[in-house]
Design an enzyme around this catalytic site. Sequence first.
Site, PDB file in Angstrom:
ATOM      1  N   GLU A 124       0.963   3.843   1.919  1.00 32.01           N
ATOM      2  CA  GLU A 124       1.483   4.195   3.241  1.00 32.01           C
ATOM      3  C   GLU A 124       2.605   3.250   3.661  1.00 32.01           C
ATOM      4  O   GLU A 124       3.616   3.691   4.211  1.00 32.01           O
ATOM      5  CB  GLU A 124       0.358   4.159   4.288  1.00 32.01           C
ATOM      6  CG  GLU A 124      -0.767   5.123   4.008  1.00 32.01           C
ATOM      7  CD  GLU A 124      -1.911   4.541   3.175  1.00 32.01           C
ATOM      8  OE1 GLU A 124      -3.013   5.103   3.228  1.00 32.01           O
ATOM      9  OE2 GLU A 124      -1.699   3.519   2.475  1.00 32.01           O
TER      10      GLU A 124
ATOM     11  N   HIS B 251       0.853  -1.190   0.000  1.00 33.13           N
ATOM     12  CA  HIS B 251       0.000   0.000   0.000  1.00 33.13           C
ATOM     13  C   HIS B 251       0.890   1.243   0.000  1.00 33.13           C
ATOM     14  O   HIS B 251       2.054   1.193   0.413  1.00 33.13           O
ATOM     15  CB  HIS B 251      -0.892   0.013   1.233  1.00 33.13           C
ATOM     16  CG  HIS B 251      -1.947  -1.044   1.222  1.00 33.13           C
ATOM     17  ND1 HIS B 251      -3.038  -1.002   2.063  1.00 33.13           N
ATOM     18  CD2 HIS B 251      -2.092  -2.171   0.475  1.00 33.13           C
ATOM     19  CE1 HIS B 251      -3.810  -2.050   1.826  1.00 33.13           C
ATOM     20  NE2 HIS B 251      -3.254  -2.777   0.873  1.00 33.13           N
TER      21      HIS B 251
ATOM     22  N   CYS C  14      -5.852   2.114   5.868  1.00 31.26           N
ATOM     23  CA  CYS C  14      -6.500   0.845   6.174  1.00 31.26           C
ATOM     24  C   CYS C  14      -5.934   0.345   7.507  1.00 31.26           C
ATOM     25  O   CYS C  14      -4.952   0.891   8.013  1.00 31.26           O
ATOM     26  CB  CYS C  14      -6.259  -0.167   5.049  1.00 31.26           C
ATOM     27  SG  CYS C  14      -4.587  -0.869   5.050  1.00 31.26           S
TER      28      CYS C  14
ATOM     29  N   CYS D  44      -2.115  -0.292   7.378  1.00 33.33           N
ATOM     30  CA  CYS D  44      -1.314   0.920   7.267  1.00 33.33           C
ATOM     31  C   CYS D  44      -1.384   1.762   8.539  1.00 33.33           C
ATOM     32  O   CYS D  44      -0.381   2.339   8.964  1.00 33.33           O
ATOM     33  CB  CYS D  44      -1.751   1.726   6.050  1.00 33.33           C
ATOM     34  SG  CYS D  44      -1.435   0.850   4.490  1.00 33.33           S
TER      35      CYS D  44
END
Length: 161
Positions: free
Chosen positions: A60, A58, A88, A91
């Site tokens: 992040e 992801h 999420c 993250c």
Amino acid sequence: MYNDQIIKEVMKKALEHAKTTMNEDIGGPFGAAIIDQDGNIVAISSNSVLRDHDASAHAEMNAIRMAGEIKGTHDLFGCTLVTTTYPCPMCLSAAIWANIKHVVYGCNPTDAECIGFRDDFIYRFIQDHQKDQNIITLNQMCREDCLPLFEEYKKKKKIIY
């Protein structure tokens, strides 16, 4: 801490990065940056799940990994995570583990859910105490085999992070 203009400039760069990689089919519409206490960009990244075949890639996570490597530490205290959407659970946890105390985000989990991402779904699963075994089952086994390793870590006064 930072003025709004700095955050808006960093967010714009994260959005541009996300748009580029999204249109190259590298990942979804997610970008993130790590900025230091002075508002300087330490790392900027986007989602690369599709290219890397890595569900954890992801934006992040990629930015946190990059910032840690650049700074030579796992502890990003004093840094801020600027991201195009509310992190999420993975993250958000990574930000907490990295000791990031401030997150600025654009879209919310419902916005991500509206286009098909499962962020809000995962938050609801956690809030419901992981009861739905059709999603995932969690079984504790071999604790007595694993616990000595934890005890050894504590006894040797290893770094807690």
